[in-house]
Every structure is written in structure tokens, then in C-alpha cells.
Design a protein around this motif. Structure first.
Motif, mmCIF file in Angstrom:
data_model
loop_
_atom_site.group_PDB
_atom_site.id
_atom_site.type_symbol
_atom_site.label_atom_id
_atom_site.label_comp_id
_atom_site.label_asym_id
_atom_site.label_seq_id
_atom_site.Cartn_x
_atom_site.Cartn_y
_atom_site.Cartn_z
ATOM 1 N N SER A 87 31.575 29.550 30.599
ATOM 2 C CA SER A 87 31.586 30.891 31.200
ATOM 3 C C SER A 87 31.899 30.826 32.690
ATOM 4 O O SER A 87 32.641 31.646 33.219
ATOM 5 N N SER A 88 31.345 29.822 33.375
ATOM 6 C CA SER A 88 31.519 29.732 34.828
ATOM 7 C C SER A 88 32.989 29.546 35.210
ATOM 8 O O SER A 88 33.482 30.142 36.162
ATOM 9 N N ILE A 89 33.710 28.711 34.448
ATOM 10 C CA ILE A 89 35.107 28.437 34.752
ATOM 11 C C ILE A 89 35.938 29.722 34.647
ATOM 12 O O ILE A 89 36.740 30.047 35.514
ATOM 13 N N ILE A 90 35.723 30.447 33.537
ATOM 14 C CA ILE A 90 36.498 31.661 33.303
ATOM 15 C C ILE A 90 36.202 32.716 34.377
ATOM 16 O O ILE A 90 37.103 33.373 34.892
ATOM 17 N N ILE A 91 34.922 32.852 34.711
ATOM 18 C CA ILE A 91 34.551 33.830 35.746
ATOM 19 C C ILE A 91 35.307 33.519 37.035
ATOM 20 O O ILE A 91 35.915 34.393 37.649
ATOM 21 N N LEU A 92 35.316 32.244 37.423
ATOM 22 C CA LEU A 92 35.943 31.884 38.694
ATOM 23 C C LEU A 92 37.463 32.073 38.647
ATOM 24 O O LEU A 92 38.049 32.609 39.570
ATOM 25 N N VAL A 93 38.089 31.648 37.554
ATOM 26 C CA VAL A 93 39.544 31.783 37.481
ATOM 27 C C VAL A 93 39.947 33.263 37.511
ATOM 28 O O VAL A 93 40.871 33.659 38.219
ATOM 29 N N LEU A 94 39.216 34.106 36.760
ATOM 30 C CA LEU A 94 39.554 35.531 36.756
ATOM 31 C C LEU A 94 39.249 36.159 38.115
ATOM 32 O O LEU A 94 40.000 36.995 38.605
ATOM 33 N N ALA A 95 38.146 35.725 38.732
ATOM 34 C CA ALA A 95 37.776 36.287 40.034
ATOM 35 C C ALA A 95 38.794 35.914 41.105
ATOM 36 O O ALA A 95 38.957 36.615 42.093
ATOM 37 N N GLY A 123 42.929 36.461 44.883
ATOM 38 C CA GLY A 123 42.762 35.742 46.140
ATOM 39 C C GLY A 123 43.651 34.513 46.317
ATOM 40 O O GLY A 123 43.959 34.127 47.426
ATOM 41 N N LEU A 124 44.082 33.893 45.227
ATOM 42 C CA LEU A 124 44.842 32.643 45.330
ATOM 43 C C LEU A 124 46.337 32.910 45.345
ATOM 44 O O LEU A 124 46.815 33.853 44.722
ATOM 45 N N SER A 125 47.076 32.064 46.006
ATOM 46 C CA SER A 125 48.533 32.186 45.941
ATOM 47 C C SER A 125 48.952 31.891 44.501
ATOM 48 O O SER A 125 48.265 31.183 43.770
ATOM 49 N N THR A 126 50.071 32.445 44.096
ATOM 50 C CA THR A 126 50.520 32.290 42.711
ATOM 51 C C THR A 126 50.618 30.815 42.323
ATOM 52 O O THR A 126 50.164 30.420 41.249
ATOM 53 N N ASN A 127 51.155 29.994 43.218
ATOM 54 C CA ASN A 127 51.325 28.576 42.909
ATOM 55 C C ASN A 127 50.006 27.842 42.747
ATOM 56 O O ASN A 127 49.834 27.045 41.832
ATOM 57 N N ARG A 128 49.074 28.126 43.662
ATOM 58 C CA ARG A 128 47.783 27.435 43.590
ATOM 59 C C ARG A 128 47.040 27.813 42.321
ATOM 60 O O ARG A 128 46.417 26.990 41.672
ATOM 61 N N ARG A 129 47.127 29.097 41.978
ATOM 62 C CA ARG A 129 46.431 29.550 40.785
ATOM 63 C C ARG A 129 47.069 28.913 39.544
ATOM 64 O O ARG A 129 46.383 28.477 38.628
ATOM 65 N N LYS A 130 48.391 28.823 39.554
ATOM 66 C CA LYS A 130 49.114 28.248 38.424
ATOM 67 C C LYS A 130 48.695 26.786 38.238
ATOM 68 O O LYS A 130 48.441 26.327 37.125
ATOM 69 N N LEU A 186 43.292 33.340 28.794
ATOM 70 C CA LEU A 186 42.871 34.098 29.968
ATOM 71 C C LEU A 186 42.937 35.589 29.705
ATOM 72 O O LEU A 186 42.053 36.342 30.098
ATOM 73 N N SER A 187 43.998 35.985 28.996
ATOM 74 C CA SER A 187 44.161 37.403 28.738
ATOM 75 C C SER A 187 43.062 37.922 27.803
ATOM 76 O O SER A 187 42.518 39.005 27.981
ATOM 77 N N ARG A 188 42.657 37.103 26.819
ATOM 78 C CA ARG A 188 41.554 37.501 25.933
ATOM 79 C C ARG A 188 40.254 37.651 26.714
ATOM 80 O O ARG A 188 39.469 38.563 26.493
ATOM 81 N N TRP A 189 40.035 36.705 27.643
ATOM 82 C CA TRP A 189 38.810 36.760 28.444
ATOM 83 C C TRP A 189 38.806 37.974 29.371
ATOM 84 O O TRP A 189 37.784 38.604 29.601
ATOM 85 N N ARG A 190 40.012 38.268 29.906
ATOM 86 C CA ARG A 190 40.119 39.442 30.776
ATOM 87 C C ARG A 190 39.709 40.681 29.991
ATOM 88 O O ARG A 190 38.964 41.520 30.457
ATOM 89 N N GLN A 191 40.188 40.772 28.759
ATOM 90 C CA GLN A 191 39.841 41.911 27.905
ATOM 91 C C GLN A 191 38.348 41.932 27.607
ATOM 92 O O GLN A 191 37.733 42.999 27.570
ATOM 93 N N TRP A 192 37.788 40.760 27.362
ATOM 94 C CA TRP A 192 36.356 40.691 27.085
ATOM 95 C C TRP A 192 35.575 41.247 28.278
ATOM 96 O O TRP A 192 34.678 42.070 28.112
ATOM 97 N N TRP A 193 35.966 40.800 29.469
ATOM 98 C CA TRP A 193 35.241 41.229 30.669
ATOM 99 C C TRP A 193 35.419 42.711 30.965
ATOM 100 O O TRP A 193 34.538 43.360 31.506
#
Ligand SMILES: [Zn+2]
Length: 193
Positions: free
Chosen positions: A90-98, A102-109, A122-129
């Protein structure tokens, strides 16, 4: 970097120790159905999306089984690591979505690649949240504490930002604590600490 602790084994150990403490409390209380003794019956897990080497502590979800022959029911204590049967922490997903804004596209990628996350995941988790969580009993019971209301379309980042911990790690732990009732369907009770 705001997500530096994702690469530190101490972060994973910290969450494991919290889970262990919760599990110990649940085991001491005994079976919620009959009060019987609880035997260890952990579920095997293969969690994905972790940035550091594992010591085996993440290969199981702590769980128990009632020792009473007439009951034998499962008791899976809440967890700050695993949300139900989902394989990503859960912690990983929260941070990546959060971090989406804030992150540049490249860093996030790069981070998403290192975490071995699929865009669909990620898209499923976004929907869940943004769709499941706002309608959950857990959120309905807690939403009143957040004034002004938190915008569901910005979950989980906006919610994380509302906690008052000194740093990101503390705020993350506060959010994981709020999620605790949603992490199991086979245990109910109050927890200390
Ligand atoms: Zn029982």
C-alpha cells in the motif's frame, strides 16, 4: 529525494515491526468468534514493487487460525503493508500516485520501471483510490475530521498532504493507520499504539 526511504531496508523493517506488533495483539486476544487460541497460519505472499533486497519478512501475510475444533476460523490481523490480497505494498502505491504531480515525467517513469509497475496496475489503483475508497465505510467514518473536505479526484496525494506528521514518512504511516480497517475482513477489534 522525497521517496529515498523506499530504497532503505529500515523502512521495510519498520513496517514489518508494526505488522508484527498488530499481529501479536490480535493473537493475544484470541479468536474473535469463540475466544479460542490462535495458531500461526501465515499466508504466503510474493509482493511486488519493492526497491530493496528482502529478508523473507515480506513473503508472508501474518495470519492465524482458531485452534478450537468446532470453530477453526481464520483470523487475519490488519496490516500496514498489505491491503487485502493486493500484491503491491500500500505504501508504494500511495507514494507513486501522490508523486504524480510533483515529479518530472522522466524521473517518475524511471521510478515506475524500477518498481516494476505496469501502467494498468497504476490505473487500477488510481480508480480504487478515487472511486472505491471515497465510498468505503472507513473513509465515511473519518472524512469528518478533514476540514475543508479533501478532493477525491486528488486522492491519495491530497489526503497524505493533510496529515500533520513532521515528514513524509510520518504522514505516510498516519495514512496507513487510517487504512487499517480496510486491510482485513476476518478480524475486528481495537489496537493500541
Ligand atoms: Zn474460534
Amino acid at each position: 529525494m522525497c521517496h529515498a526511504f523506499l530504497s532503505e531496508s529500515s523502512f521495510y523493517q519498520f513496517l514489518f515491526h508494526i505488522d508484527q506488533d498488530i499481529a501479536n495483539q490480535a493473537q493475544l486476544k484470541g479468536c474473535v468468534h469463540c475466544g479460542g487460541r490462535l495458531h500461526v497460519a501465515h499466508y504466503p505472499r510474493k509482493p511486488r514493487g519493492m526497491l530493496c533486497t528482502r529478508d523473507g519478512t515480506y513473503e508472508s501475510r501474518l495470519s492465524y487460525c482458531c485452534a478450537n475444533d468446532h470453530c477453526r476460523r481464520r483470523c487475519t490481523p490488519p496490516s500496514v503493508r498489505f491491503l487485502g490480497r493486493k500484491v503491491y505494498l500500500s505504501s508504494i502505491i500511495i507514494l507513486v500516485l501522490a508523486m504524480e504531480h510533483g515529479l518530472s515525467t522522466n524521473r517518475r517513469k524511471r521510478l515506475i520501471e524500477r518498481l516494476d509497475l505496469y501502467p494498468q496496475t497504476l490505473s487500477r489503483w488510481r480508480q480504487w483510490w478515487r472511486r472505491v475508497f471515497p465510498n468505503s465505510h472507513c473513509w465515511q467514518a473519518n472524512r469528518g475530521y478533514f476540514i475543508p473536505p479533501v478532493d477525491h479526484a486528488q486522492f491519495p496525494g491530497a489526503l497524505l498532504g493533510r496529515f500533520t506528521g513532521n515528514d513524509l514518512l510520518q504522514r505516510l504511516c498516519q495514512l496507513l493507520h487510517l487504512l487499517i480497517p480496510m486491510t482485513t475482513t476476518s478480524w475486528s477489534g481495537s489496537l493500541k499504539g
